[in-house]
Design a protein around this motif. Structure first.
Motif, PDB file in Angstrom:
ATOM      1  N   ALA A   1       1.130  -2.802   4.607  1.00 34.99           N
ATOM      2  CA  ALA A   1       1.980  -2.658   5.910  1.00 34.99           C
ATOM      3  C   ALA A   1       1.081  -2.622   7.249  1.00 34.99           C
ATOM      4  CB  ALA A   1       2.849  -1.404   5.818  1.00 34.99           C
ATOM      5  N   LEU A   2       0.012  -1.831   7.280  1.00 33.89           N
ATOM      6  CA  LEU A   2      -0.898  -1.709   8.305  1.00 33.89           C
ATOM      7  C   LEU A   2      -1.549  -3.019   8.614  1.00 33.89           C
ATOM      8  CD1 LEU A   2      -1.941   1.777   7.667  1.00 33.89           C
ATOM      9  CD2 LEU A   2      -0.775   1.296   9.760  1.00 33.89           C
ATOM     10  N   ASN A   3      -2.114  -3.674   7.320  1.00 35.52           N
ATOM     11  CA  ASN A   3      -2.856  -4.606   7.536  1.00 35.52           C
ATOM     12  C   ASN A   3      -1.762  -5.912   8.126  1.00 35.52           C
ATOM     13  OD1 ASN A   3      -5.687  -5.331   6.672  1.00 35.52           O
ATOM     14  ND2 ASN A   3      -4.986  -3.988   4.986  1.00 35.52           N
ATOM     15  N   VAL A   4      -0.491  -6.058   7.568  1.00 34.89           N
ATOM     16  CA  VAL A   4       0.287  -7.086   8.215  1.00 34.89           C
ATOM     17  C   VAL A   4       0.490  -6.594   9.761  1.00 34.89           C
ATOM     18  CG1 VAL A   4       2.599  -7.844   8.247  1.00 34.89           C
ATOM     19  CG2 VAL A   4       1.378  -7.355   5.984  1.00 34.89           C
TER      20      VAL A   4
ATOM     21  N   LEU B   1      -6.232 -11.436   4.863  1.00 29.48           N
ATOM     22  CA  LEU B   1      -5.832  -9.991   4.742  1.00 29.48           C
ATOM     23  C   LEU B   1      -4.366  -9.758   4.852  1.00 29.48           C
ATOM     24  CD1 LEU B   1      -8.790  -8.264   6.340  1.00 29.48           C
ATOM     25  CD2 LEU B   1      -8.353  -8.692   3.952  1.00 29.48           C
ATOM     26  N   LEU B   2      -3.474 -10.773   4.917  1.00 27.97           N
ATOM     27  CA  LEU B   2      -2.130 -10.556   4.832  1.00 27.97           C
ATOM     28  C   LEU B   2      -1.760 -10.175   3.687  1.00 27.97           C
ATOM     29  CD1 LEU B   2      -0.297 -13.585   6.653  1.00 27.97           C
ATOM     30  CD2 LEU B   2      -0.041 -10.966   7.226  1.00 27.97           C
ATOM     31  N   THR B   3      -1.916 -10.196   2.390  1.00 33.64           N
ATOM     32  CA  THR B   3      -1.856  -9.931   1.196  1.00 33.64           C
ATOM     33  C   THR B   3      -2.857  -8.865   0.630  1.00 33.64           C
ATOM     34  OG1 THR B   3      -2.467 -11.532  -0.154  1.00 33.64           O
ATOM     35  CG2 THR B   3      -0.100 -11.556   0.835  1.00 33.64           C
ATOM     36  N   PRO B   4      -2.556  -7.878  -0.228  1.00 39.05           N
ATOM     37  CA  PRO B   4      -3.660  -7.143  -0.998  1.00 39.05           C
ATOM     38  C   PRO B   4      -4.644  -7.971  -1.564  1.00 39.05           C
ATOM     39  CG  PRO B   4      -1.481  -6.283  -1.270  1.00 39.05           C
ATOM     40  CD  PRO B   4      -1.239  -7.621  -0.717  1.00 39.05           C
ATOM     41  N   GLY B   5      -4.274  -9.024  -2.447  1.00 36.15           N
ATOM     42  CA  GLY B   5      -5.319  -9.785  -2.992  1.00 36.15           C
ATOM     43  C   GLY B   5      -6.091 -10.824  -1.879  1.00 36.15           C
TER      44      GLY B   5
ATOM     45  N   PHE C   1      -5.538  -3.750  16.361  1.00 33.33           N
ATOM     46  CA  PHE C   1      -6.772  -2.701  16.193  1.00 33.33           C
ATOM     47  C   PHE C   1      -6.245  -1.378  16.023  1.00 33.33           C
ATOM     48  CE2 PHE C   1      -8.883  -6.587  17.875  1.00 33.33           C
ATOM     49  CZ  PHE C   1      -9.640  -6.599  16.678  1.00 33.33           C
ATOM     50  N   PHE C   2      -5.160  -0.659  16.760  1.00 34.53           N
ATOM     51  CA  PHE C   2      -4.900   0.567  16.292  1.00 34.53           C
ATOM     52  C   PHE C   2      -4.327   0.793  14.727  1.00 34.53           C
ATOM     53  CE2 PHE C   2      -3.061   4.720  16.649  1.00 34.53           C
ATOM     54  CZ  PHE C   2      -4.014   5.439  17.359  1.00 34.53           C
ATOM     55  N   PRO C   3      -3.974  -0.233  14.262  1.00 38.23           N
ATOM     56  CA  PRO C   3      -3.648   0.263  12.808  1.00 38.23           C
ATOM     57  C   PRO C   3      -4.833   0.384  11.978  1.00 38.23           C
ATOM     58  CG  PRO C   3      -2.151  -1.406  13.496  1.00 38.23           C
ATOM     59  CD  PRO C   3      -3.058  -1.190  14.808  1.00 38.23           C
TER      60      PRO C   3
END
Lengths: 253, 546, 108
Positions: free
Chosen positions: B455-458, B51-55, B431-433
């Protein structure tokens, strides 16, 4: 933990040991109540939704065999209770006798159940691709149906198909077959699990019988007999509910 | 250290695999549960990297489905549920009540074997095609449509259930009939009360998941229709049955952790626990009310609105006993002489994280709000705050607290404190993001997402790597301490429980003489033997405030 | 041991009562009682089960703890059945809240 006589090492007294074993079995039976409870819930909801199909399914069962099995099982509960009594009063030979009687009755129950399953197989009532709820009315000779009984069953199935048409226009028979399969899936799941419990109970009885020959169970030590008895009676109770729920759904029509 | 104790009383593989000693069985569980924790953690790592990148760049969508499913199944059924009860509970309950062993030692060993057999089935499923139904096994996906190895997984989880049942049964009976003289119900440590409540759920809930999975498994194997709408069955019934167990299962995870916290807090605040009977009672209340709320998982799956209203209201009720506990813990801290040893750091972390997890649970119990938040990352964050922030913090904290009792040796305090802080920071960053992501509308269980969420996933992935470090550190220094740790002595903290009266590690029969209890729980005042001498002994030398 | 020992006479009496109950339940099934058929059947079954629990399983002479265990079993079974049936019983009460496409078509 080493043991001293009949006393296991983690306990202080025989009394504590017996208390513990009994409580353990009672709590185990609670888990069994919830285990079967999940199936009874599934049954209740489906029977309510498909009462016509469930009525037909119930009426295909042989009431004489089901009734006979009820009598056999209750009798086995009596002999089991008597085995515990015999141990409590120290009639050691009778313990063995009553345990063997219980085992025989349990075996008879399973035998009758096997006959019933075979019948369902012959009548194409095992859920799956060969399932056909109209098999017997279409082939009355191979099911031993004739006369008024055949008429009744034919009328019943026609009524049920009509009832199913209300919900599923044009495919009443298909719907009836699907819903009757639900009944038989539950029938086999419930009676099958019950029978499995009987088999386990029979295994426990064999183990008790083997030990009772040496006169191990008497007034001083009878915990295994008593605890197995609890289990056996519980299995009896499950059948006490299964019998009316599976066999007596729609007998009055 | 005593010359002969449970660890060296006998030698050889056989003496471990056939042991009926609850302490050794606890260690068998420790090894196997840790193994499954790593399997589950591996899947989690892959999810976060993906999940680091949108795709998403690591795995295909199908594999992604399998990853989160296998992560859930492993962590829930093979890590979280057995972790505290089967390891710490198994080890401590007999000692805490002054018994020689559990009531049914052979059954205890059997339940470990059942766990292993269930685990083998699940591992078999993972290695032969994986599992993509979600850990919830919802029908008809699981029973008809899924092409993955569902059957062995269902069998594995079904089998594993009996391990829980036997453990719960054993604890209940033990607590009822094996207490030492003087160990009355209201002298029981709160850890034992918590396990009593947990065992109620084990015994009453687990059989229902067993029968549910059995029916779903039969449906898949023989094409039956219990839960298949095409044949008249009702998939929502599966959900009812599933959540009848699986919601209370959340309390199986959190109640034992609450028990651990209730032991740690008075010890490191040097005060009797505030409101003993309320904490004990609230454990039972959580166990009971926990069974009345299950359908709040089904607000949007077609259950009746009336039932949803009722379940929503009852879900709010669970907040009461949970809040009672939090208030009592904080009241215990009030005017206590607090020292921040490692277990205490975990306990304080627990209170904060559990609070966040619990309060966000109330958001989700609210019917209207749940429509927005249902199946988003908000839910994911919520239950990870409870399960990881709560249950795992309690588990790791408990391991540290009783490590000297289990092994006879201390862990390195400084490193351990660092690990506790790293864990806390890593957890929150992970987990807060996700709360924010969920609130913004990112659905859970998707392998890709719109670029504005990156950004939040990173951040979340970065947090996960810190979290991983927080788990690896204890693994290293705890193993290290087995050989090099300082000798702990029977009561290093010192704490009040019966378990600290026997040697560390305890002898096989726990006590040389059956103890007689004539003191009240957590009574630091009237126990001169526990007084802290200033400057030496008492709490560990590394902390600076005593 | 302080077992309470029930007499064989009592056991035979219970056995006979169970037989009568079985006959009665079959008899009632052939009468058309409308919705009451199932109620009668379950009432008789529950009566029979109670006899078995109290006497064959000695619950009548068992400590209070055993009673508590039994009550818990019945209570939790009740929770499961009652709360689930609440859903099924009321699924259509609020059907105006749903769009027609998602209305549940099962006749429950």
């Amino acid at each position: 933990m080493h043991r001293t006589g009949e006393l296991y090492g983690q306990f202080e007294t025989l009394e504590q040991q017996k208390d513990t074993a009994q409580l353990g079995m009672w709590i185990f039976l609670v888990t069994e109540v919830l285990f079967f409870g999940g199936m009874f819930l599934t049954y209740t909801i489906n029977r309510h939704a498909f009462s016509a199909a469930f009525g037909i399914g119930g009426n295909t069962l042989d009431l004489r065999l089901g009734g006979l099995n009820t009598v056999i099982l209750i009798m086995s509960s009596l002999t089991m209770a008597m085995a515990v009594w015999a141990a409590q009063v120290g009639k050691k030979k009778r313990v063995t006798g009553f345990l063997i009687a219980t085992l025989i009755l349990g075996g008879a129950f399973l035998g009758v159940k096997a006959i019933e399953y075979k019948q369902k197989y012959d009548h194409h009532l095992i859920p799956g691709s060969t399932f056909n709820v109209t098999y017997c009315v279409n082939n009355p000779s191979s099911c031993g149906l004739a006369g008024k009984q055949l008429e009744d069953e034919r009328r019943e199935i026609e009524e049920a198909i009509k009832a199913e048409e209300n919900e599923n226009p044009g495919s009443g028979l298909i719907a009836l077959n699907a819903h009757a399969q639900l009944y038989f899936s539950l029938y086999f799941a419930m009676t099958g699990l019950h029978a499995l419990h009987m088999v386990i109970g029979a295994g426990l009885l064999l183990w008790l019988i083997a030990q009772s020959f040496g006169g191990r169970f008497g007034p001083g030590y009878n915990t295994p007999v008593e605890v197995t008895g609890l289990y056996w009676h519980f299995v009896d109770i499950v059948w006490i509910y299964l019998f009316p729920l599976l066999y007596l759904i729609d007998r009055h029509n | 250290m005593p010359k002969v104790h449970y660890l060296n009383a006998s030698y050889g593989l056989k003496s471990w695999l056939l042991t009926t000693d609850h302490k050794r069985i606890a260690l068998l569980y420790l090894a196997s549960v840790t193994f499954f924790f790593f399997i589950g953690g591996l899947f989690a790592t892959m999810i976060r990297i993906h999940l680091l990148t949108p795709g998403g760049f690591l795995v295909s969508p199908e594999t992604y489905n399998k990853l989160f499913t296998m992560h859930g199944v492993t962590m829930v059924f093979f890590f979280l549920i057995p972790s505290i009860p089967a390891i710490i509970g198994n080890f401590l309950i007999p000692i805490m009540i002054g018994a020689k062993d559990l009531a049914f030692p052979k059954l205890n060993l059997l339940s470990w074997y059942i766990y292993i057999i269930g685990g083998c089935f699940v591992l078999y499923s993972f290695s032969t095609g994986g599992l993509d139904t979600g850990w919830t096994f919802y029908t008809p996906l699981s029973s008809i449509y899924s092409n993955s190895a569902v059957t062995p997984a269902v069998i594995g989880v079904f089998i594993n259930g009996f391990s829980s049942i036997l453990t719960g049964l054993n604890f209940l009976v033990t607590i009822h009939t094996m207490r030492a003289p003087g160990m009355t119900w209201f002298r029981l440590p709160l850890f034992v009360w918590a396990h009593y409540a947990t065992s109620i759920i084990f015994v009453l809930g687990t059989p229902v998941i067993a029968i549910t999975l059995l029916l779903a498994g039969l449906e898949r194997m023989f094409h039956l229709g219990f839960f298949n709408p095409a044949m008249g069955g009702d998939p929502i019934l599966f959900q009812h049955l599933f959540w009848f167990y699986s919601h209370p299962a959340v309390y199986i995870m959190i109640l034992p952790a609450m028990g651990v916290i209730s032991e740690i807090i008075p010890t490191f605040a040097r005060r009797p626990i505030f409101g003993y009977s309320f904490i004990a009672g609230s454990s039972i209340a959580i166990a009971v009310i926990g069974f009345l709320v299950w359908a709040h998982h089904m607000f949007l799956t077609g259950e009746s609105v009336y039932a949803a209203l009722a379940f929503s209201l009852m879900s709010y009720l669970v907040a009461i006993p949970s809040a009672v506990k939090v208030f009592n813990w904080t009241s215990t801290l009030y005017k206590g002489s607090i020292s921040y040893d490692t277990p205490m750091l975990y306990a304080l972390g627990f209170i904060g994280l559990f609070l966040v997890g619990g309060l966000t649970g109330l958001f989700l119990a609210c019917l209207g709000l749940d429509i927005h938040l249902h199946d988003t990352y908000f839910v994911v964050a919520h239950f990870h705050y409870i399960m990881v922030g709560g249950a795992v913090m309690g588990y790791v904290g408990g391991l540290h607290f009783w490590w000297p009792k289990i092994t006879g040796r201390m862990y390195p305090e400084f490193l351990a404190r660092i690990a506790a802080v790293v864990l806390f920071v890593g957890f929150n960053l992970t987990f807060f993001p996700q709360f924010v992501l969920g609130y913004l509308g990112m659905p859970r269980r998707y392998h890709s997402y719109p670029p504005e969420f990156q950004a939040l996933n990173v951040m979340s992935t970065a947090g996960a790597s810190i979290l991983a470090l927080g788990y690896l550190l204890p693994m290293v220094y705890l193993v290290w301490s087995l050989k090099y740790g300082a000798i702990a002595g029977p009561n290093p903290w010192p704490a009040t429980g019966l378990e600290w009266k026997t040697a560390s590690p305890p002898p096989t029969e726990n006590f040389d003489v059956t103890p007689v209890v004539d003191w009240e729980p957590y009574d630091f005042e009237h126990r001169p033997d526990l007084a802290l001498e200033p400057g030496i002994g008492g709490l560990l030398p590394a902390h600076g405030d005593d | 041991m302080s077992d309470h020992i029930a007499s064989p006479k009592l056991y035979v009496g219970i056995f006979l009562a169970l037989m009568v109950g079985t006959a009665l339940t079959v008899f009632a099934a052939y009468k058309d009682l409308g919705p009451w058929n199932i109620v009668v059947a379950l009432a008789i079954a529950t009566f029979k089960a109670t006899l078995v629990v109290l006497f064959f399983m000695h619950a009548k002479y068992s400590p209070k703890r055993t009673h508590l265990v039994i009550i818990c079993a019945v209570f939790w079974l009740g929770i499961m059945l009652a709360l689930t049936l609440t859903d099924y019983h009321t699924r259509h009460d609020f059907s105006f809240l749903r769009s027609p496409a998602t209305t549940v078509t099962r006749s429950v």
